[in-house]
Design an enzyme around this catalytic site. Structure first.
Site, PDB file in Angstrom:
ATOM      1  CG  HIS A 218      -1.855   1.080   1.346  1.00 36.73           C
ATOM      2  ND1 HIS A 218      -3.108   1.072   1.133  1.00 36.73           N
ATOM      3  CD2 HIS A 218      -1.605   2.403   1.942  1.00 36.73           C
ATOM      4  CE1 HIS A 218      -3.732   2.118   1.602  1.00 36.73           C
ATOM      5  NE2 HIS A 218      -2.669   3.069   1.774  1.00 36.73           N
TER       6      HIS A 218
ATOM      7  CB  CYS B 140      -7.100  16.652   2.158  1.00 40.38           C
ATOM      8  SG  CYS B 140      -8.103  17.815   2.882  1.00 40.38           S
TER       9      CYS B 140
ATOM     10  CG  HIS C 142      -0.497   7.289   0.638  1.00 36.91           C
ATOM     11  ND1 HIS C 142      -1.536   7.984   0.702  1.00 36.91           N
ATOM     12  CD2 HIS C 142      -0.819   5.991   1.359  1.00 36.91           C
ATOM     13  CE1 HIS C 142      -2.628   7.355   1.255  1.00 36.91           C
ATOM     14  NE2 HIS C 142      -2.002   6.012   1.517  1.00 36.91           N
TER      15      HIS C 142
END
Lengths: 305, 305
Positions: free
Chosen positions: B216, B249, B218
């Site tokens: 996983h 975000c 980012h």
């Protein structure tokens, strides 16, 4: 252990040339020189500072001679001028007349696609080989260091796939002229790590340590940094990158930039590979130049800082 | 040849959960379901559809049960619900009451850092191990499939470096409960390929084929896709990614998203690795969901398309 040899790499900072050439607004000569000064400040020691192309084709490079005349005369720096023909080599040589420092090394370019080569510089592959061999011979005869880049080596915007055999055949022809290095460039950012790792491994075997390899990646499809890692794994130790990932065009979002110097350095240093670059200073330089351009640059590391 | 085994991979599409949880505006349940439908349409067969956390902590997930109740009842799909405690597992089990399809698999999470773990879910590493072991046992006893993710495995926002030995010790403890897979997550996007390749190689030796590995990443510092490639090289065959690179975000540009499904798929398929994903359909899904959010998503491949 995960197969990995931590050997140092050399950065070739291409921001002043490949990074800026698509900028729609002309960057003032003084701002280009401040940018180059910042790049020397963060540790870049080989810099592509200009290209000798017709100013009507690339207006951003119209001040090439003015930029070069004002470069710091540092013994530890190598200034590269991009040349597409013998006339370009002559302009590079002229920057050294009258005892001036001028350009240290010319960067020749051949396109590994007949269609793209004809559109970009009016040459088929065969014509490009002949022209580049002549340019390399001429530069060497005149005492000018010279290297060469095989452009569109991983794909062509017009023809699609480019055969590895085509790229290797071009490299073999050019190697006969003894360039200081041979680079493969993913000009349109279509390459993937398996493709990059495989082609550089084959090029490495062909060159057999006689001529160093350099790589040049764009991040158009997000694979640029992964491709740099694959190139490293296949023995490449010289990497083109541009501060901030300069090289996109703000009016053409699909024309994305070179891999960002900061992102390359973060990835390499974090993997234990020495680069000689001060990452914090590069990030600060990014933020200064972003003010000049009036927009944020693509580098992810600089945004995260 | 460049060392490389073209074996197929499995995508775990985390967009509906990890991708959306930081979105400041609540995405309507119907839009979430359309997104999940699009993901099934492009070939995603395992999807993280919701998390069972307190709605006051993550308001975006307050409709978890409503989303799950309306999921297509496909035999070929696996729906994952994220759980941080036994209460979460109970909520996951409750989605299956009265003969409903509900959640197929719970995803447990432990943080590989005392400080981050305490801030994120009120647990030290030791407490996290105990809680996750209990959750895995409880889920299995209740007939619920379960896997686990070790978060902040490549670095902590508070403590900095995370020792590989710490991660491996956690993995060994959790492996004793027989989870369906163990994932390492670079939650804050600080990892580099050498680090990722090395840690997954060590994890692979520890698990010795008994338990599959998942990764996983980012893309916070531009290394996400390179890390995915390094993980592949070290034997990982299951990859988290989110459509478009959702997960950033818009009001906190430094909180960048998951690696983009499109960019992962482009890199893998272009390297000869089968993914089962229709890239064109994923790009179309990106563009539809970008309209829902009213902004362009980070995926480079979708922008280049």
């Amino acid at each position: 252990m995960y197969t990995f040899k931590p050997e140092p790499i050399e950065l070739v900072e291409v921001g002043p040339r490949d990074g800026l050439q698509n900028e729609p607004d002309i960057v003032a000569t003084v701002d280009k020189l401040a940018l180059i000064g910042d790049m020397l400040g963060y540790g870049a020691r080989r810099l592509e500072v200009a290209s000798f192309v017709h100013p009507q084709r690339v207006p951003q490079m119209a001040d090439a001679e003015a930029v070069i005349a004002a470069l710091p005369d540092r013994a530890d720096a190598t200034y590269i001028g991009l040349v597409l023909n013998k006339r370009g080599v002559m302009r590079a040589l002229a920057t050294r007349e009258n005892g001036r420092r001028g350009i240290d090394q010319v960067g020749c370019v051949i396109v590994a696609s007949d269609t793209f080569g004809q559109k970009n510089q009016g040459q088929t592959i065969a014509e490009g080989i002949a022209e580049n061999r002549a340019m390399l011979r001429f530069a060497k005869a005149e005492g000018m260091r010279a290297q060469v880049t095989i452009s569109a080596a991983f794909g062509c915007p017009f023809e699609g796939a480019v055969e590895p055999a085509t790229v290797l055949r071009i490299a073999e022809e050019l190697a006969a002229e003894g360039p200081e290095e041979i680079a493969l460039a993913d000009t349109i950012g279509v390459g993937t790590p398996a493709q990059v790792g495989s082609l550089f491994e084959r090029l490495g075997k062909l060159l057999d340590g006689r001529i160093p390899m350099r790589c040049h990646f764009h991040n158009t499809r997000g694979t640029g940094i992964a491709n740099a890692w694959a190139a490293y794994q296949s023995g490449v130790r010289i990497f083109d990158a541009s501060l901030g990932g300069l090289g996109g065009c703000p009016f053409a979002p699909k024309a994305t930039g070179n891999i960002a110097t900061e992102d390359l350095i973060y990835m390499m240093e974090g993997s234990g590979v020495a680069t000689g670059i001060d990452l914090d200073a590069a990030i600060a330089a990014n933020h200064r130049f972003a003010e000049v351009l009036g927009r944020e640059l693509p580098s992810m590391v600089a945004r995260a800082a």
